[in-house]
Design a protein around this motif. Structure first.
Motif, PDB file in Angstrom:
ATOM      1  N   GLY A 283     -13.067  10.091   1.999  1.00 46.70           N
ATOM      2  CA  GLY A 283     -12.486   8.813   1.603  1.00 46.70           C
ATOM      3  C   GLY A 283     -11.290   8.933   0.688  1.00 46.70           C
ATOM      4  O   GLY A 283     -11.198   8.233  -0.321  1.00 46.70           O
ATOM      5  N   GLN A 284     -10.349   9.832   1.042  1.00 49.02           N
ATOM      6  CA  GLN A 284      -9.157   9.985   0.218  1.00 49.02           C
ATOM      7  C   GLN A 284      -7.981  10.509   1.034  1.00 49.02           C
ATOM      8  O   GLN A 284      -8.155  11.120   2.088  1.00 49.02           O
ATOM      9  N   PHE A 285      -6.780  10.233   0.514  1.00 44.99           N
ATOM     10  CA  PHE A 285      -5.566  10.864   1.020  1.00 44.99           C
ATOM     11  C   PHE A 285      -5.351  12.170   0.276  1.00 44.99           C
ATOM     12  O   PHE A 285      -5.622  12.267  -0.933  1.00 44.99           O
ATOM     13  N   VAL A 286      -4.851  13.172   0.992  1.00 44.48           N
ATOM     14  CA  VAL A 286      -4.409  14.417   0.375  1.00 44.48           C
ATOM     15  C   VAL A 286      -2.979  14.647   0.856  1.00 44.48           C
ATOM     16  O   VAL A 286      -2.728  14.743   2.062  1.00 44.48           O
TER      17      VAL A 286
ATOM     18  N   ALA B  90       0.834  -1.205   0.000  1.00 48.37           N
ATOM     19  CA  ALA B  90       0.000   0.000   0.000  1.00 48.37           C
ATOM     20  C   ALA B  90       0.868   1.254   0.000  1.00 48.37           C
ATOM     21  O   ALA B  90       0.606   2.213  -0.746  1.00 48.37           O
ATOM     22  N   ALA B  91       1.916   1.256   0.829  1.00 50.60           N
ATOM     23  CA  ALA B  91       2.804   2.419   0.899  1.00 50.60           C
ATOM     24  C   ALA B  91       3.539   2.625  -0.427  1.00 50.60           C
ATOM     25  O   ALA B  91       3.719   3.769  -0.883  1.00 50.60           O
ATOM     26  N   ALA B  92       3.945   1.533  -1.068  1.00 51.33           N
ATOM     27  CA  ALA B  92       4.658   1.640  -2.343  1.00 51.33           C
ATOM     28  C   ALA B  92       3.752   2.244  -3.419  1.00 51.33           C
ATOM     29  O   ALA B  92       4.186   3.081  -4.227  1.00 51.33           O
ATOM     30  N   ALA B  93       2.473   1.848  -3.416  1.00 56.99           N
ATOM     31  CA  ALA B  93       1.528   2.387  -4.393  1.00 56.99           C
ATOM     32  C   ALA B  93       1.315   3.885  -4.180  1.00 56.99           C
ATOM     33  O   ALA B  93       1.217   4.658  -5.144  1.00 56.99           O
ATOM     34  N   LEU B  94       1.242   4.307  -2.915  1.00 58.46           N
ATOM     35  CA  LEU B  94       1.104   5.728  -2.625  1.00 58.46           C
ATOM     36  C   LEU B  94       2.373   6.494  -3.017  1.00 58.46           C
ATOM     37  O   LEU B  94       2.302   7.583  -3.600  1.00 58.46           O
ATOM     38  N   LYS B  95       3.510   5.902  -2.706  1.00 55.48           N
ATOM     39  CA  LYS B  95       4.789   6.579  -2.964  1.00 55.48           C
ATOM     40  C   LYS B  95       4.966   6.891  -4.448  1.00 55.48           C
ATOM     41  O   LYS B  95       5.518   7.942  -4.818  1.00 55.48           O
ATOM     42  N   GLU B  96       4.485   6.003  -5.305  1.00 58.38           N
ATOM     43  CA  GLU B  96       4.585   6.214  -6.746  1.00 58.38           C
ATOM     44  C   GLU B  96       3.875   7.486  -7.198  1.00 58.38           C
ATOM     45  O   GLU B  96       4.230   8.090  -8.205  1.00 58.38           O
ATOM     46  N   ARG B  97       2.870   7.888  -6.433  1.00 60.89           N
ATOM     47  CA  ARG B  97       2.058   9.052  -6.800  1.00 60.89           C
ATOM     48  C   ARG B  97       2.580  10.357  -6.204  1.00 60.89           C
ATOM     49  O   ARG B  97       2.044  11.428  -6.506  1.00 60.89           O
ATOM     50  N   LEU B  98       3.592  10.281  -5.336  1.00 55.75           N
ATOM     51  CA  LEU B  98       3.969  11.450  -4.539  1.00 55.75           C
ATOM     52  C   LEU B  98       5.127  12.259  -5.123  1.00 55.75           C
ATOM     53  O   LEU B  98       5.519  13.273  -4.536  1.00 55.75           O
ATOM     54  N   GLY B  99       5.696  11.821  -6.227  1.00 62.49           N
ATOM     55  CA  GLY B  99       6.742  12.604  -6.880  1.00 62.49           C
ATOM     56  C   GLY B  99       7.941  12.879  -6.004  1.00 62.49           C
ATOM     57  O   GLY B  99       8.525  13.966  -6.060  1.00 62.49           O
TER      58      GLY B  99
ATOM     59  N   ALA C 261      -8.163  19.684   4.771  1.00 66.26           N
ATOM     60  CA  ALA C 261      -7.385  19.169   3.637  1.00 66.26           C
ATOM     61  C   ALA C 261      -7.372  20.145   2.466  1.00 66.26           C
ATOM     62  O   ALA C 261      -6.445  20.127   1.644  1.00 66.26           O
ATOM     63  N   ASP C 262      -8.377  21.021   2.379  1.00 60.46           N
ATOM     64  CA  ASP C 262      -8.435  21.994   1.297  1.00 60.46           C
ATOM     65  C   ASP C 262      -7.343  23.051   1.415  1.00 60.46           C
ATOM     66  O   ASP C 262      -7.087  23.797   0.461  1.00 60.46           O
ATOM     67  N   HIS C 263      -6.707  23.148   2.577  1.00 63.66           N
ATOM     68  CA  HIS C 263      -5.643  24.125   2.800  1.00 63.66           C
ATOM     69  C   HIS C 263      -4.266  23.581   2.408  1.00 63.66           C
ATOM     70  O   HIS C 263      -3.282  24.314   2.461  1.00 63.66           O
ATOM     71  N   VAL C 264      -4.204  22.313   2.037  1.00 58.88           N
ATOM     72  CA  VAL C 264      -2.933  21.707   1.627  1.00 58.88           C
ATOM     73  C   VAL C 264      -2.571  22.204   0.226  1.00 58.88           C
ATOM     74  O   VAL C 264      -3.384  22.149  -0.702  1.00 58.88           O
ATOM     75  N   GLU C 265      -1.345  22.694   0.085  1.00 56.92           N
ATOM     76  CA  GLU C 265      -0.895  23.254  -1.189  1.00 56.92           C
ATOM     77  C   GLU C 265      -0.200  22.195  -2.038  1.00 56.92           C
ATOM     78  O   GLU C 265       0.380  21.245  -1.521  1.00 56.92           O
ATOM     79  N   ASN C 266      -0.247  22.408  -3.372  1.00 57.03           N
ATOM     80  CA  ASN C 266       0.357  21.450  -4.324  1.00 57.03           C
ATOM     81  C   ASN C 266      -0.093  20.025  -4.017  1.00 57.03           C
ATOM     82  O   ASN C 266       0.707  19.093  -3.982  1.00 57.03           O
ATOM     83  N   ALA C 267      -1.385  19.881  -3.820  1.00 56.42           N
ATOM     84  CA  ALA C 267      -1.923  18.635  -3.291  1.00 56.42           C
ATOM     85  C   ALA C 267      -2.068  17.548  -4.355  1.00 56.42           C
ATOM     86  O   ALA C 267      -2.458  17.821  -5.497  1.00 56.42           O
TER      87      ALA C 267
ATOM     88  N   LYS D 233       5.428  22.316   5.776  1.00 55.63           N
ATOM     89  CA  LYS D 233       5.796  20.920   6.019  1.00 55.63           C
ATOM     90  C   LYS D 233       5.013  20.002   5.083  1.00 55.63           C
ATOM     91  O   LYS D 233       3.879  20.301   4.704  1.00 55.63           O
ATOM     92  N   THR D 234       5.641  18.887   4.722  1.00 53.64           N
ATOM     93  CA  THR D 234       4.961  17.909   3.879  1.00 53.64           C
ATOM     94  C   THR D 234       4.081  17.032   4.756  1.00 53.64           C
ATOM     95  O   THR D 234       4.555  16.423   5.722  1.00 53.64           O
ATOM     96  N   VAL D 235       2.800  16.992   4.424  1.00 49.58           N
ATOM     97  CA  VAL D 235       1.823  16.267   5.242  1.00 49.58           C
ATOM     98  C   VAL D 235       1.064  15.259   4.385  1.00 49.58           C
ATOM     99  O   VAL D 235       0.952  15.410   3.165  1.00 49.58           O
TER     100      VAL D 235
END
Length: 284
Positions: free
Chosen positions: A67-70, A13-22, A40-46, A77-79
C-alpha cells in the motif's frame, strides 16, 4: 464548496507526490501484484509514500499488498512503483481503481509495467510460469471510461487493438531467452490472454471451462481496468502474469490466497530478473 472533478483530483494527487520527489520525474510506472512487491526493494535512493498520504487515494486492503508508492532509480531509470493496487472487489468504483494510473501519467510516465498473480487455464502452463499478456477479456461487467469523457485525459473511444505493446512483448521474450543462456535461472515465459473477473470468489469449474473455451489462458481479479485507463492516457503497456495455480475446470482443487502468494514468492527471483532487465533496455 463545489466537488472536485476527476481531473482536478488527479492533479492534486500528482502535485502532492511531486512535492516529495525532489525534482525527480519518473518515466516508467510499475504496478506490482500479490506476492510480487519485493521488486520495489531493488529501487535505489527510494522515497516511499503511503497511499493514505496522497489526496483522493483509496487504501489497499489486500494481504500481500504494502500500500505505498516507491520512487527512485532502477537500472538507471527513474521509476514509480505501486507496491500494492486497488481492486474492484474491495468495493471501489472502477474509476477509483484506475485513479493511480492517471496520477502516474500526470507525473510524466510513458511506459507502464503491470503485473499480477493469475490462475492458469491453458494446459500447457504450470504453476510458477510467467505469462506475457498478449490481450485480455474484460469480464468485469464494467469499464472505467463509462460516463462523461475528459478530453484532457484521453479520447472518447480509445483504440484497444494493441492494448499490450507488441514491441515490449518481443523485448521481454528476447530478454527471457538471454537470461537463460547467461547462466541465470531459465525462465518459462508463456504468452496468452488474461481474463479479468471481478472476484473476490475464485471461479467454479463450469465458469473456468467457459473462460477457456472463449479464449482465456489465465484468469485474475485485476489489471484489465488499469490497462484500459493506461491506453486511454496514451501509455504503452507491458503485462506479466505470475501463474500461481492451475485453474482447469475439470481438475480444479481448493485454493486459498495464501497459496497464491506462496507460489508468487517462489517465482520472484526470475520475475525480478526479467523486469529489471526490461527496465534497463526499454526505450522511454
Amino acid at each position: 464548496m463545489a466537488e472536485l472533478t476527476y481531473k482536478q483530483q488527479i492533479v492534486e494527487a500528482a502535485a502532492a507526490l511531486k512535492e516529495r520527489l525532489g525534482g525527480r520525474q519518473p518515466s516508467i510506472g510499475l504496478i506490482l501484484g500479490s506476492g510480487l512487491g519485493d521488486l520495489a526493494d531493488h529501487v535505489e535512493n527510494a522515497v516511499k509514500i503511503s497511499y493514505d498520504e496522497v489526496p483522493h487515494f483509496p487504501v489497499s486492503t489486500v494481504e500481500g499488498h504494502a500500500g505505498q508508492f516507491v520512487v527512485g532509480t532502477l537500472e538507471g531509470k527513474t521509476v514509480i512503483v505501486m507496491q500494492g493496487r486497488f481492486h474492484y472487489y474491495e468495493g471501489y468504483s472502477m474509476k477509483k481503481v484506475v485513479f493511480p494510473v492517471y496520477v502516474m501519467k500526470q507525473l510524466g510516465i510513458g511506459t507502464l509495467v503491470i503485473t499480477n498473480a493469475a490462475g492458469g487455464m491453458n494446459r500447457a502452463f504450470q504453476a510458477g510460469d510467467l505469462m506475457l499478456i498478449s490481450d485480455h477479456l474484460n469480464l468485469t461487467g464494467d469499464n472505467p471510461l463509462i460516463g462523461p469523457n475528459d478530453s484532457e485525459l484521453g479520447v472518447r473511444f480509445p483504440d484497444m487493438s494493441e492494448a499490450y505493446s507488441r514491441e515490449y512483448r518481443e523485448l521481454a521474450k528476447r530478454i527471457a531467452g538471454e537470461l537463460g543462456t547467461e547462466g541465470g535461472e531459465p525462465i518459462r515465459l508463456q504468452e496468452g490472454v488474461y481474463s479479468g473477473i471481478t472476484g473476490p470468489t475464485y471461479m467454479t469449474p463450469s465458469e473456468l471451462n467457459m473462460l477457456a473455451r472463449v479464449g482465456g489462458d489465465a484468469v485474475g481479479m485485476s489489471t484489465v481496468g488499469e490497462v484500459i485507463a493506461a491506453r486511454h492516457a496514451g501509455l504503452k503497456v507491458l503485462g506479466i502474469s505470475c501463474i500461481t495455480d492451475m485453474a482447469i475446470g475439470d481438475e480444479l482443487e481448493p485454493l486459498t490466497h495464501e497459496q497464491v502468494v506462496a507460489v508468487a514468492n517462489r517465482t520472484k527471483p526470475k520475475f525480478i530478473s526479467l523486469v529489471r532487465r526490461f527496465v534497463r533496455e526499454v526505450t522511454v
